[in-house]
Design a protein around this motif. Sequence first.
Motif, mmCIF file in Angstrom:
data_model
loop_
_atom_site.group_PDB
_atom_site.id
_atom_site.type_symbol
_atom_site.label_atom_id
_atom_site.label_comp_id
_atom_site.label_asym_id
_atom_site.label_seq_id
_atom_site.Cartn_x
_atom_site.Cartn_y
_atom_site.Cartn_z
ATOM 1 N N TRP A 1 0.860 -1.096 0.216
ATOM 2 C CA TRP A 1 0.124 0.055 0.197
ATOM 3 C C TRP A 1 0.956 1.150 0.110
ATOM 4 O O TRP A 1 0.645 2.266 -0.689
ATOM 5 C CB TRP A 1 -0.761 -0.023 1.001
ATOM 6 C CG TRP A 1 -1.947 1.048 1.458
ATOM 7 C CD1 TRP A 1 -2.157 1.660 2.593
ATOM 8 C CD2 TRP A 1 -2.595 1.898 0.582
ATOM 9 N NE1 TRP A 1 -2.910 2.781 2.330
ATOM 10 C CE2 TRP A 1 -3.278 3.077 0.963
ATOM 11 C CE3 TRP A 1 -2.982 1.525 -0.950
ATOM 12 C CZ2 TRP A 1 -4.144 3.776 0.173
ATOM 13 C CZ3 TRP A 1 -3.753 2.507 -1.501
ATOM 14 C CH2 TRP A 1 -4.428 3.442 -0.896
ATOM 15 N N ALA A 2 2.000 1.191 0.739
ATOM 16 C CA ALA A 2 2.959 2.422 0.672
ATOM 17 C C ALA A 2 3.689 2.539 -0.667
ATOM 18 O O ALA A 2 3.523 3.544 -0.866
ATOM 19 C CB ALA A 2 3.944 2.119 1.761
ATOM 20 N N THR B 1 -5.783 0.297 -6.426
ATOM 21 C CA THR B 1 -5.549 1.303 -7.601
ATOM 22 C C THR B 1 -6.452 0.942 -8.568
ATOM 23 O O THR B 1 -6.677 -0.351 -8.715
ATOM 24 C CB THR B 1 -4.052 1.333 -8.070
ATOM 25 O OG1 THR B 1 -3.751 0.121 -8.471
ATOM 26 C CG2 THR B 1 -3.121 1.870 -7.278
ATOM 27 N N GLN C 1 1.263 4.187 -3.079
ATOM 28 C CA GLN C 1 0.927 5.724 -2.698
ATOM 29 C C GLN C 1 2.145 6.308 -3.262
ATOM 30 O O GLN C 1 2.025 7.595 -3.606
ATOM 31 C CB GLN C 1 0.809 6.010 -1.181
ATOM 32 C CG GLN C 1 -0.467 5.399 -0.640
ATOM 33 C CD GLN C 1 -0.658 5.274 1.023
ATOM 34 O OE1 GLN C 1 0.033 4.673 1.555
ATOM 35 N NE2 GLN C 1 -1.606 5.873 1.621
ATOM 36 N N GLY D 1 -5.714 -0.926 0.620
ATOM 37 C CA GLY D 1 -6.064 0.079 -0.346
ATOM 38 C C GLY D 1 -6.118 -0.460 -1.612
ATOM 39 O O GLY D 1 -5.905 -1.801 -1.798
ATOM 40 N N LEU E 1 -5.817 6.178 -7.092
ATOM 41 C CA LEU E 1 -5.459 5.453 -5.682
ATOM 42 C C LEU E 1 -6.941 5.672 -4.863
ATOM 43 O O LEU E 1 -7.451 6.513 -4.833
ATOM 44 C CB LEU E 1 -4.415 6.285 -5.275
ATOM 45 C CG LEU E 1 -3.789 5.900 -4.081
ATOM 46 C CD1 LEU E 1 -2.953 4.482 -4.296
ATOM 47 C CD2 LEU E 1 -2.631 6.533 -3.391
ATOM 48 N N GLY F 1 -8.101 4.697 -1.347
ATOM 49 C CA GLY F 1 -7.960 4.024 0.085
ATOM 50 C C GLY F 1 -9.263 3.154 0.534
ATOM 51 O O GLY F 1 -10.099 3.094 -0.334
ATOM 52 N N GLN G 1 1.732 7.356 -6.792
ATOM 53 C CA GLN G 1 0.363 7.934 -7.031
ATOM 54 C C GLN G 1 0.588 9.106 -8.312
ATOM 55 O O GLN G 1 1.487 9.659 -8.383
ATOM 56 C CB GLN G 1 -0.131 9.092 -5.971
ATOM 57 C CG GLN G 1 -1.531 9.475 -5.913
ATOM 58 C CD GLN G 1 -2.057 9.948 -4.880
ATOM 59 O OE1 GLN G 1 -1.075 10.172 -3.981
ATOM 60 N NE2 GLN G 1 -3.011 10.435 -4.881
#
Length: 444
Positions: A148-149, A182, A152, A180, A162, A164, A155
């Motif tokens: 997830w990081a 995409t 992000q 989360g 993206l 959440g 992005q």
Amino acid sequence: MSYLYEPAAYTPDIWPESYWRASSPALPPCPTLTGPVTADVAIIGAGYAGLNAALELRERFGAEVVVLDAAAPGWGASGRNGGFCCLGGANLSPAQITRRVGALAAPEFDSYQQRAIDRVADNLARYGIDADRGPAGEVLLAHSARTWAAMQAQQGADGVQLWGRAALRDAGLNCATAWGGTYRPEGFPLHPLKYARGLAVAAQAAGVRIYGDSPVKTLDHANGLWSLRTGAAQVQARRVLIATNGYSDERLPRWLSRRILPALSTIIVTRPLSLAEREAQGWTSHLMTYDSRTMLHYFRLLPDGRFLFGARGGVSAQPERLARFTARARAEFEAMFPAFAQAETTHDWSGLVCLTGSMAPFCGPVPGAEGLFAALGWHGNGVAAASEGGRRIAPALMGLPDTTPALFKRPPPRFPLPRKLLLRAGMAAALWRDGPLRPAPEEA
Ligand SMILES: Cc1cc2nc3c(=O)[nH]c(=O)nc-3n(C[C@H](O)[C@H](O)[C@H](O)COP(=O)(O)OP(=O)(O)OC[C@H]3O[C@@H](n4cnc5c(N)ncnc54)[C@H](O)[C@@H]3O)c2cc1C
């Protein structure tokens, strides 16, 4: 060795008890090859690659084309898959493609993938195939804080959105293990067997001769002609296309031996879920979705409310080993969608995808074998990619220049180690990297 797995995976009279088979009109009758037949081009394999090549050869070049299948059109992966008509086809990053093939190869492959999706849409429209097409776009769910990081951090790339956890819930995509995700707009889901069947009907209408229950057992070349024997019967043609992907007999031709790695993928489908059940889980969307695990899961709601859940893995096609793998897939489905746990599985089945020693498809002439071509190795993403690959290889079968991407033209090397060993080691490493399935925090 001609096959990597047990005979159960390849026996043509064993059809998978798939939901697709249960919900598709009957396949068009395809006679068994009985007598000697000649053609300009003979194609082995009536999946998306073989049927698209046949259509292109017939419609664009007026060629006499014969397609032979050991079972029937769509019996292989083309009638068993998840129906994700999506980007994909190779297991290489753009940087790896650039390093291997050059700076133009990565954008060329990008554009190929998009054209491949357009190709399927065009096929559906052109041949009037009703394949239950679903909504456009595909969602990738992050299975861990780390992925997830990473999402992000990227992005804004390529118009990707993206989402959440709250946005996923708003979109009707509430999965217990997703941090989360995409969304990207390319692609659409379809009924894979209806698509394969529609291609076969269109090919026959165009004058392609398709023979079923006609396994090619030998392939010989003499005096500029290839002879394909199915037993007593034979086809002679100047050019031949091998379009057998994960179901390839690796003696046809011997060059293929150990250059491909067929891998198992398994699907379960539930009974139709009521709207109340779907709302209880918060999963009401029909978008195509998969997760970021290396041993990925792919899933989607079908038009009638059933849930399709797919998983890759397993190293044996023995029925009892497959049953164990299916039970594991079912447990993972329940961990990711706890509110669906009471919805029983009505259909489950497995099939073979095809990796290659170069981690990219191969679409081109078989080295040292005049007039012999192959189009295979779609890396578990062949609904679109194999369709387009079949189209693009067609000019080469007529002796003309073709437009297959440079990435696909490099013959794959042989796998250096026993492939089951590689599979076991690769899967163990992937499962360790992926980690256990854990619920994501409510507000990631
Ligand atoms: C469970 C599963 C889920 C998947 N999900 C997706 C997905 O959602 N999206 C996606 O893009 N891709 C998916 N794939 C991959 C996709 O289905 C394949 O990449 C694609 O169908 C390959 O098409 P093909 O024409 O190359 O081969 P296939 O459809 O496998 O056809 C090969 C044919 O060759 C025939 N054959 C083999 N040997 C001989 C012989 N000696 N003589 C005559 N005939 C022979 C077989 O009978 C078979 O019909 C999935 C695959 C599986 C198994």
